[in-house]
Design a protein around this motif. Sequence first.
Motif, short mmCIF file in Angstrom:
data_model
loop_
_atom_site.label_atom_id
_atom_site.label_comp_id
_atom_site.label_asym_id
_atom_site.label_seq_id
_atom_site.Cartn_x
_atom_site.Cartn_y
_atom_site.Cartn_z
N ILE A 176 0.84 -1.20 0.00
CA ILE A 176 0.00 0.00 0.00
C ILE A 176 0.87 1.25 0.00
O ILE A 176 0.63 2.21 -0.73
CB ILE A 176 -0.95 0.00 1.21
CG1 ILE A 176 -2.01 -1.09 1.05
CG2 ILE A 176 -1.61 1.36 1.39
CD1 ILE A 176 -2.94 -1.25 2.24
N PHE B 246 -2.59 -1.19 -4.38
CA PHE B 246 -3.73 -1.52 -3.52
C PHE B 246 -4.98 -1.63 -4.37
O PHE B 246 -5.02 -1.24 -5.53
CB PHE B 246 -3.92 -0.45 -2.43
CG PHE B 246 -3.99 0.96 -2.96
CD1 PHE B 246 -5.17 1.48 -3.46
CD2 PHE B 246 -2.87 1.76 -2.96
CE1 PHE B 246 -5.24 2.77 -3.96
CE2 PHE B 246 -2.91 3.06 -3.46
CZ PHE B 246 -4.11 3.56 -3.96
N GLN C 70 -9.89 -1.36 -0.56
CA GLN C 70 -9.10 -1.13 0.66
C GLN C 70 -9.16 0.33 1.12
O GLN C 70 -8.75 0.64 2.23
CB GLN C 70 -7.64 -1.54 0.43
CG GLN C 70 -7.44 -3.02 0.18
CD GLN C 70 -6.00 -3.34 -0.16
OE1 GLN C 70 -5.59 -3.24 -1.32
NE2 GLN C 70 -5.22 -3.69 0.84
#
Length: 202
Positions: free
Chosen positions: A28, A33, A37
């Motif tokens: 991330i 990502f 999320q």
Amino acid sequence: MAVVGGSGVVHEGEGHDHAGHSHGDPKIYTGIFEDSQIADRPLSDYAGDWQSVYPFLQDGTLDPVWDHKAAKGSKSVEEYRAEYETGYRTDVERITIEGDLITFYQNGEPIEGRYAYDGYEVLTYAAGNRGVRFIFSKTEGDEAAPQFVQFSDHGIAPAKADHYHLYWGNDRAALLEEVTNWPTYYPSTLKADDIVKEMLAH
């Protein structure tokens, strides 16, 4: 209140190679990502008293950082310094955030505004990685205070920021196009040497 614009040097996805640095999920942090999320973040994630790192670039304190980047990167020391000179450049030396109040200190003079959450935007960079800008819109305050502030701290869900890049101005969409000038703030409690250590750990 103005931030000097960039020179056209594209910062690599606001990504600053952070491999090995502890910031939760390293994928991330480097911009890899899924949309699922991402979660809204409160202004309290950025609460505190923050100092610009630009003066430390100007006085040579950050020179070891450019040496470190050049030793493992694809650019020279001079090229990295030039990139971050454009990136860190700002005339706002300090920012405090308490509740919904953001105070910008420009040449020691405070400029204040109250801000409400205005959603987030996902950006895809030339390198293929992505970033999320969390946006807040001014509800009241000094005329000189920007209408929009956009935070980027490599996080995509609620968590206390340990530093951040800030974009501000009166045009929400235009700010999303700015990827060369990213004034960067660390806690005011950190000494110059602490900031260098933090950057070298990236």
